[in-house]
Design an enzyme around this catalytic site. Sequence first.
Site, PDB file in Angstrom:
ATOM      1  N   ASP A   1       1.160  -1.194  -0.046  1.00  0.00           N
ATOM      2  CA  ASP A   1      -0.022  -0.150  -0.306  1.00  0.00           C
ATOM      3  C   ASP A   1       0.554   1.174  -0.132  1.00  0.00           C
ATOM      4  O   ASP A   1       0.878   2.472  -0.922  1.00  0.00           O
ATOM      5  CB  ASP A   1      -1.296   0.453   0.986  1.00  0.00           C
ATOM      6  CG  ASP A   1      -1.540   1.424   1.340  1.00  0.00           C
ATOM      7  OD1 ASP A   1      -3.229   1.318   0.973  1.00  0.00           O
ATOM      8  OD2 ASP A   1      -1.772   2.092   1.849  1.00  0.00           O
TER       9      ASP A   1
ATOM     10  N   VAL B   1      -5.272   2.198  -0.303  1.00  0.00           N
ATOM     11  CA  VAL B   1      -4.964   1.621  -1.471  1.00  0.00           C
ATOM     12  C   VAL B   1      -5.826  -0.056  -1.159  1.00  0.00           C
ATOM     13  O   VAL B   1      -6.488  -0.637  -2.755  1.00  0.00           O
ATOM     14  CB  VAL B   1      -3.961   2.021  -2.132  1.00  0.00           C
ATOM     15  CG1 VAL B   1      -3.324   0.455  -3.587  1.00  0.00           C
ATOM     16  CG2 VAL B   1      -3.416   2.450  -2.721  1.00  0.00           C
ATOM     17  N   ASP B   2      -5.413  -0.196  -0.183  1.00  0.00           N
ATOM     18  CA  ASP B   2      -5.938  -1.575  -0.005  1.00  0.00           C
ATOM     19  C   ASP B   2      -6.990  -2.221  -0.085  1.00  0.00           C
ATOM     20  O   ASP B   2      -7.766  -3.437  -0.457  1.00  0.00           O
ATOM     21  CB  ASP B   2      -5.302  -1.796   1.114  1.00  0.00           C
ATOM     22  CG  ASP B   2      -3.487  -3.110   1.287  1.00  0.00           C
ATOM     23  OD1 ASP B   2      -3.386  -3.472  -0.060  1.00  0.00           O
ATOM     24  OD2 ASP B   2      -2.601  -2.892   2.194  1.00  0.00           O
ATOM     25  N   MET B   3      -7.801  -0.874   1.075  1.00  0.00           N
ATOM     26  CA  MET B   3      -9.134  -0.769   1.730  1.00  0.00           C
ATOM     27  C   MET B   3      -9.964  -0.782  -0.027  1.00  0.00           C
ATOM     28  O   MET B   3     -10.775  -1.236  -0.402  1.00  0.00           O
ATOM     29  CB  MET B   3      -9.375   0.507   2.200  1.00  0.00           C
ATOM     30  CG  MET B   3      -8.798  -0.023   3.839  1.00  0.00           C
ATOM     31  SD  MET B   3      -8.541   1.553   5.272  1.00  0.00           S
ATOM     32  CE  MET B   3     -10.469   1.365   5.195  1.00  0.00           C
TER      33      MET B   3
ATOM     34  N   GLY C   1     -10.073  -3.793  -2.426  1.00  0.00           N
ATOM     35  CA  GLY C   1     -10.747  -5.552  -1.538  1.00  0.00           C
ATOM     36  C   GLY C   1     -12.480  -4.415  -1.926  1.00  0.00           C
ATOM     37  O   GLY C   1     -12.885  -5.604  -2.693  1.00  0.00           O
TER      38      GLY C   1
END
Length: 401
Positions: A144, A172-174, A177
């Site tokens: 991220d 970014v990760d969230m 997802g």
Amino acid sequence: MTTQSNLPLAGVRVLDLSRVLAGPWCAMVLGDLGAEVIKVEHPQRGDDTRDWGMRVGATETAYFNSVNRNKRSICLDLKTPEGQQIARDLIRKSDIVIQNFKFGDIERLGLGYEQMKEEQPGLIYCSITGYDRTGPEAARPGYDLVIQGEAGLMALNGEPTQPPLKFGVAAVDMMTGMYAAQGVLAALYDREKTGLGRHVGMALFDCGLMITAYYGLEALLRGNDPPRYGNAHPSIMPYGVYEAEDGPLVIAVGNNSQYLRFCTEVIERPDLAEDERFKTNLERTKHREELVPQLRQAVGARKRKELLERMTRVGIPCGEVAGLYEAMTSPRTVEAGLVNKMPHPVAGTVDVMSSPYRFNGERLPVRSAPPTLGEGTNEVLADLLGLSEETLKALKKRGVV
């Protein structure tokens, strides 16, 4: 009343082979919507995030718990032939697989999409990587923080006088997802029509660039980086955080009629509404350097309560700037049922955030707290694969489960 059987994804099974954040977030979204989610973890280490942040109980942390509600945990060593065979058997029993292994690793384990789809054409398989799986950086690991730098997110965040600044959370990760969950749901809908599954491919860099939104498009129009505005808005004035006499508050003046009311009825500066430089939003943004100091002075001379009451009375969006603990424990949060106290075998109780989804006016329930490491191994493998107690004991002795 919402029950287990009438949740939107009831009857759908997800095998979550991912770890850390983007993949587990996707799986959690599907679990929130009613899918049965089986999280596969290493027998000794578990998910990396079981060792990140503040400890809860013996095997969980606040970080892990934030992204793993509504799941079962099983322990399986995928580097062993027996573990790989059990994983293949579980995939055959599943509708959806989510994985974020380093590029090529899942295929080396014999668990890739191309290796599974022939015998299971209805399988929906989601792969999350750092970069485009078909490009020259396919093998680069994705993190991220790195993506926030490379996608230009740090360049748009923070005050103009600061160096590049990351988001407070792993945005970014969230977002990856969430995008991944949308892709999986679209593939699930398509399967109802065609009977065929899909390989959903998501890249952190792609999703990170999407987050730049209007900032990214403005950069292309300008031919260079747009300026940074910190808590202010690049296109709307006044819109941001201001300091009242006794603390910060958010003021979000969204149009010219609100601005007129703000000047005349809130801060009692009608001259700022009559000034040609400030009459329209476009002019206000052009002349923000002249306007902002006057607004700060007017707001800073008044108490928050007075300002909030006045703005609320004349229909201007506003609010206090709360501390995180204050927000998590506020009456608004409590009344909305956004945090649950759930039983925990070691800690006694554990805080678990609710799903944000409401259907027919009712919030979807949290069915289970984030799992302790491997809590469902025996039950899941016995129920789904018919493994006997003796077989499970032997597998555990050899470190497979």
